[in-house]
Design a protein around this motif. Sequence first.
Motif, PDB file in Angstrom:
ATOM      1  N   ILE A 139      -3.384   2.275 -11.477  1.00 42.86           N
ATOM      2  CA  ILE A 139      -2.829   1.082 -12.138  1.00 42.86           C
ATOM      3  C   ILE A 139      -3.960   0.189 -12.628  1.00 42.86           C
ATOM      4  CG2 ILE A 139      -1.491  -1.020 -11.749  1.00 42.86           C
ATOM      5  CD1 ILE A 139       0.225   0.579  -9.801  1.00 42.86           C
ATOM      6  N   GLU A 140      -4.969  -0.031 -11.801  1.00 45.99           N
ATOM      7  CA  GLU A 140      -6.163  -0.765 -12.188  1.00 45.99           C
ATOM      8  C   GLU A 140      -7.369  -0.109 -11.537  1.00 45.99           C
ATOM      9  OE1 GLU A 140      -4.088  -5.185 -12.767  1.00 45.99           O
ATOM     10  OE2 GLU A 140      -5.838  -4.978 -11.481  1.00 45.99           O
ATOM     11  N   GLN A 141      -8.565  -0.517 -11.974  1.00 48.03           N
ATOM     12  CA  GLN A 141      -9.789   0.073 -11.447  1.00 48.03           C
ATOM     13  C   GLN A 141     -10.049  -0.432 -10.022  1.00 48.03           C
ATOM     14  OE1 GLN A 141     -11.746   2.408 -12.978  1.00 48.03           O
ATOM     15  NE2 GLN A 141     -10.097   2.429 -14.504  1.00 48.03           N
ATOM     16  N   PRO A 142     -10.701   0.388  -9.189  1.00 52.56           N
ATOM     17  CA  PRO A 142     -11.078  -0.084  -7.848  1.00 52.56           C
ATOM     18  C   PRO A 142     -11.978  -1.318  -7.951  1.00 52.56           C
ATOM     19  CG  PRO A 142     -11.362   2.293  -8.036  1.00 52.56           C
ATOM     20  CD  PRO A 142     -11.101   1.796  -9.422  1.00 52.56           C
ATOM     21  N   ARG A 143     -11.875  -2.182  -6.975  1.00 46.83           N
ATOM     22  CA  ARG A 143     -12.694  -3.404  -6.990  1.00 46.83           C
ATOM     23  C   ARG A 143     -12.743  -3.998  -5.594  1.00 46.83           C
ATOM     24  NH1 ARG A 143      -7.994  -5.624 -10.025  1.00 46.83           N
ATOM     25  NH2 ARG A 143      -6.786  -6.965  -8.615  1.00 46.83           N
ATOM     26  N   VAL A 144     -13.525  -5.064  -5.475  1.00 50.92           N
ATOM     27  CA  VAL A 144     -13.548  -5.858  -4.254  1.00 50.92           C
ATOM     28  C   VAL A 144     -12.578  -7.019  -4.447  1.00 50.92           C
ATOM     29  CG1 VAL A 144     -14.933  -7.333  -2.767  1.00 50.92           C
ATOM     30  CG2 VAL A 144     -15.913  -5.211  -3.673  1.00 50.92           C
ATOM     31  N   GLU A 145     -11.677  -7.197  -3.512  1.00 42.63           N
ATOM     32  CA  GLU A 145     -10.645  -8.232  -3.644  1.00 42.63           C
ATOM     33  C   GLU A 145     -10.679  -9.140  -2.418  1.00 42.63           C
ATOM     34  OE1 GLU A 145      -9.040 -10.378  -5.285  1.00 42.63           O
ATOM     35  OE2 GLU A 145      -7.970  -8.871  -6.483  1.00 42.63           O
ATOM     36  N   TYR A 146     -10.075 -10.307  -2.585  1.00 42.22           N
ATOM     37  CA  TYR A 146     -10.022 -11.311  -1.516  1.00 42.22           C
ATOM     38  C   TYR A 146      -8.571 -11.543  -1.109  1.00 42.22           C
ATOM     39  CZ  TYR A 146     -14.794 -12.181  -3.025  1.00 42.22           C
ATOM     40  OH  TYR A 146     -16.112 -12.029  -3.358  1.00 42.22           O
ATOM     41  N   PHE A 147      -8.360 -11.717   0.191  1.00 37.48           N
ATOM     42  CA  PHE A 147      -7.016 -11.861   0.736  1.00 37.48           C
ATOM     43  C   PHE A 147      -6.999 -12.989   1.764  1.00 37.48           C
ATOM     44  CE2 PHE A 147      -7.601  -7.463  -0.460  1.00 37.48           C
ATOM     45  CZ  PHE A 147      -6.415  -7.102  -1.085  1.00 37.48           C
ATOM     46  N   LEU A 148      -5.818 -13.578   1.955  1.00 42.52           N
ATOM     47  CA  LEU A 148      -5.627 -14.414   3.128  1.00 42.52           C
ATOM     48  C   LEU A 148      -5.783 -13.535   4.366  1.00 42.52           C
ATOM     49  CD1 LEU A 148      -2.502 -16.589   2.179  1.00 42.52           C
ATOM     50  CD2 LEU A 148      -4.917 -17.232   2.029  1.00 42.52           C
ATOM     51  N   LYS A 154       2.718  -4.662 -20.474  1.00 38.89           N
ATOM     52  CA  LYS A 154       1.619  -3.854 -19.942  1.00 38.89           C
ATOM     53  C   LYS A 154       2.016  -3.046 -18.722  1.00 38.89           C
ATOM     54  CE  LYS A 154      -2.061  -6.744 -21.777  1.00 38.89           C
ATOM     55  NZ  LYS A 154      -1.193  -7.376 -22.780  1.00 38.89           N
ATOM     56  N   GLY A 155       3.273  -3.082 -18.336  1.00 37.78           N
ATOM     57  CA  GLY A 155       3.700  -2.311 -17.185  1.00 37.78           C
ATOM     58  C   GLY A 155       3.253  -2.965 -15.892  1.00 37.78           C
ATOM     59  N   PRO A 156       3.020  -2.173 -14.837  1.00 37.21           N
ATOM     60  CA  PRO A 156       2.602  -2.758 -13.557  1.00 37.21           C
ATOM     61  C   PRO A 156       1.165  -3.287 -13.644  1.00 37.21           C
ATOM     62  CG  PRO A 156       2.639  -0.361 -13.435  1.00 37.21           C
ATOM     63  CD  PRO A 156       3.228  -0.713 -14.753  1.00 37.21           C
ATOM     64  N   VAL A 157       0.959  -4.536 -13.205  1.00 38.39           N
ATOM     65  CA  VAL A 157      -0.368  -5.169 -13.200  1.00 38.39           C
ATOM     66  C   VAL A 157      -0.510  -5.943 -11.895  1.00 38.39           C
ATOM     67  CG1 VAL A 157      -0.561  -5.371 -15.721  1.00 38.39           C
ATOM     68  CG2 VAL A 157       0.496  -7.211 -14.393  1.00 38.39           C
ATOM     69  N   SER A 158      -1.746  -6.211 -11.518  1.00 39.14           N
ATOM     70  CA  SER A 158      -1.978  -7.018 -10.321  1.00 39.14           C
ATOM     71  C   SER A 158      -1.753  -8.488 -10.646  1.00 39.14           C
ATOM     72  CB  SER A 158      -3.402  -6.809  -9.811  1.00 39.14           C
ATOM     73  OG  SER A 158      -4.336  -7.376 -10.715  1.00 39.14           O
ATOM     74  N   ALA A 159      -1.543  -9.293  -9.604  1.00 39.94           N
ATOM     75  CA  ALA A 159      -1.361 -10.727  -9.795  1.00 39.94           C
ATOM     76  C   ALA A 159      -2.613 -11.347 -10.410  1.00 39.94           C
ATOM     77  CB  ALA A 159      -1.034 -11.392  -8.460  1.00 39.94           C
ATOM     78  N   PRO A 192      -3.749 -11.634  -4.434  1.00 35.23           N
ATOM     79  CA  PRO A 192      -4.304 -11.383  -5.774  1.00 35.23           C
ATOM     80  C   PRO A 192      -4.172  -9.932  -6.220  1.00 35.23           C
ATOM     81  CG  PRO A 192      -5.765 -12.803  -4.529  1.00 35.23           C
ATOM     82  CD  PRO A 192      -4.719 -12.340  -3.569  1.00 35.23           C
ATOM     83  N   ALA A 193      -4.005  -9.017  -5.278  1.00 32.72           N
ATOM     84  CA  ALA A 193      -3.895  -7.598  -5.630  1.00 32.72           C
ATOM     85  C   ALA A 193      -2.454  -7.120  -5.724  1.00 32.72           C
ATOM     86  CB  ALA A 193      -4.645  -6.755  -4.604  1.00 32.72           C
ATOM     87  N   SER A 194      -1.488  -7.958  -5.421  1.00 31.76           N
ATOM     88  CA  SER A 194      -0.080  -7.526  -5.458  1.00 31.76           C
ATOM     89  C   SER A 194       0.298  -7.059  -6.854  1.00 31.76           C
ATOM     90  CB  SER A 194       0.833  -8.678  -5.044  1.00 31.76           C
ATOM     91  OG  SER A 194       0.597  -9.059  -3.709  1.00 31.76           O
ATOM     92  N   ILE A 195       1.145  -6.032  -6.897  1.00 31.29           N
ATOM     93  CA  ILE A 195       1.581  -5.466  -8.171  1.00 31.29           C
ATOM     94  C   ILE A 195       2.828  -6.206  -8.660  1.00 31.29           C
ATOM     95  CG2 ILE A 195       2.392  -3.409  -9.360  1.00 31.29           C
ATOM     96  CD1 ILE A 195      -0.528  -3.347  -8.587  1.00 31.29           C
ATOM     97  N   LEU A 196       2.755  -6.659  -9.900  1.00 38.38           N
ATOM     98  CA  LEU A 196       3.884  -7.303 -10.568  1.00 38.38           C
ATOM     99  C   LEU A 196       4.233  -6.497 -11.806  1.00 38.38           C
ATOM    100  CD1 LEU A 196       2.702 -11.024 -10.318  1.00 38.38           C
ATOM    101  CD2 LEU A 196       4.627 -10.007  -9.085  1.00 38.38           C
TER     102      LEU A 196
END
Length: 752
Positions: free
Chosen positions: A645-654, A434-439, A406-410
């Motif tokens: 690129i985006e604000q810091p946050r709590v993210e979830y990963f495999l 919008k340039g580089p954004v997270s998934a 979910p945090a990968s840059i596209l």
Amino acid sequence: MRDLGAALRAFRAQVRQTLSAGAGGGLAARLAGLGPRLRRRAVAFGQGLRTTRGMALAGLGLTVAAYAGVDYATLPPPLPGYAQVRGAWRPSEAWLYDRDGHLIDSARVDFATRRLGWTPLDKVAPVARETLVGAEDRRFYRHGGVDWLALLGVARDRARGARARGASTLSMQVAGFLAPELAAPGSRHLWDKLRQMRAAWALENGWSKNQILEAYLNLAGFRGEAQGIGAAALGLFGKTPDALARDDAVLLAALLPEPQADAGIVARRACAISHERDCGRFAGEAASMLGPARSLALDPGLAPHLADRLLTRPGLRVTTTLDRRIQQLAITALRRQLQGLGGARARDGAVVVIDNASGDVLAYVGGIGGASTAPSVDGANAYRQAGSTLKPFLYAQAIEKGYLTPASILEDSPVQLDTASGLYVPQNYDRGFKGPVSARTALAGSLNVPAVRTLLLVGVDPFRDRLWDTGFRGMTEDGQYYGFSLALGSAEVTLLEQADAYRSLANGGRWSPLRLTAADPRVALRAVTTPQAAWLVADMMADPNARAATFGLDSALRLPFWAAVKTGTSKAMRDNWCIGFTDRYTVAVWVGNLEGDPMRAVSGTSGAAPVWRDLMLALNADRKVVPPPMPGGIERRAITFADHIEQPRVEYFLAGTAQAVIAAAPASARRPRITNPVSGSVYAIDPDIPPDRQRLAVGVSGEVTAHRLVLDRRDLGAADSQPQILAAPGQHRLRLIDVGGRVVDQVFFTVR
């Protein structure tokens, strides 16, 4: 005439006994021993006796033949029993019920005649029974099938030259209904009447009076194609038979002699039947009764499209999985929204509500009419272009395969792809980038270019196969048929398929067919997407902050409880979708024009989303919505993004894929390509500006230190020198060439 056949058989037996052989011949033989004179007299007597016997035999034979002919000519056809007639009754309608047995709709299936269900005698108002019997056969309960007094009255009227009143009893009429040849046109001579009389006697021998009256009330034709008192009461008065009043019954009785009579004739007959002096009211009542036909439906008409789909046989009664309350909520929400939009913006819509656990369809609204120009088309089961609604399944597959988190840059920037039909250049809904954004942001904000880049990772064929496994059965072609546009929903799907596919995400990536009727089997859920990927995608769709850049913080998609939702808009604004789920319900809404013309001034959040929001609020008003529990195999990590690129946050990963710092790939890791001009672009020269002052800047990305740019056949120099193009009108080709002379990228554009 009664039991004429039995009487004739007894008479024939008596004749055979009386005229037995030897009655005359034996007497002559006994006289043969006398003298010649007596012998001659005996012979003469014997001859005379034989002649007399022959004449008697001939006369009796003619009599027997005459009676046999009458017996044969008046023999009625065999008639069925009461139970057989009632069991064979087939109404022209079929009925649809909700899960609790409430009638919600009906449909006419047989168009030969209009009949409702068989009406028992105790379901007909007593005043209606008495009035109809009094008008048609007042001695019905006292005769045995034939009213001899009425027959004598007919004979008297004919002798006086007056117009004779009919003498057919209810029993004779029912016999005619059961054996139509008895009452066929032209069957008015004596033999036909005798057949009817004998048939009436036979009917009275096997049926009770109440059974005969009940059959008459159900088989009689009252008006037009309406057969039976049930259809007549509803079609003419808008009532059920047990609610008929005396005037209603009088008017029905007045119709029976001539069902197609005009209002004036019916009113005069009603006046005669009622035996009233002042009966002028019947004129207005008859005109009202014979005015525009009323609906024969007792139901509220809540699911006409589903009724047309499921009710295929006369008399069929189908119990669905629908919930009448939820069906009414869906109709109200959709009608309110379409009325608000107005027919000039969008004319049609459809809604489906699903119970996530069981797969039961709780609401099925194929359309509501209104300003629709195709109200009979079932919008819930019609194939329409999917738009962005397929993106969650694409991202789930990429996450499941480990291609993305979910945090990968596209990169949300212009891209052009070579296809068999030419270059494919995807663009976002707002035509901006919008340039580089997270998934996470790319999915929640429904960005198109990142979705196409994700499809490049997953592959078109694997994605098409995943969609097929998720219930999209309209995708019968292989992936190459749809191409890269499949990421943006170029394939056609139905609203039911959409609802079931999103339900699979609510169920942890497990899918099963939906149930529309109580008879549909319950099929066990089967895994399509991993629980971890399904949960992550649902979390991304439920994130209001992630979609804020596209939809704002306070859109119709934001609810006061957890809900995952996705919108979609098809090419040329023909379709607008909003599909989402809570822990218990999946709600899918489509708004558009069934004839395929574009909507006007309708966006992803102003078309279908308000209906989705209203329904979700109503469905979850009295319950606590619980977010889906996080499955094992997922880890939670606080992250930051390089270059803000985006604000810091709590993210979830495999598990095993988490990163604390997320950064875009360095230029050296990117494939060199031309970012400007975009292939297929058209540029116009301004005639008021000197041509040498009108230049086009060239943009490139990736590691291009040793690459050169070539416009047509002219070398523009090093690719990293940011050259500018001074191009003459016409078509041009710009190529990016590496140190070995290979073409790494190229674009085509036009100057006018």
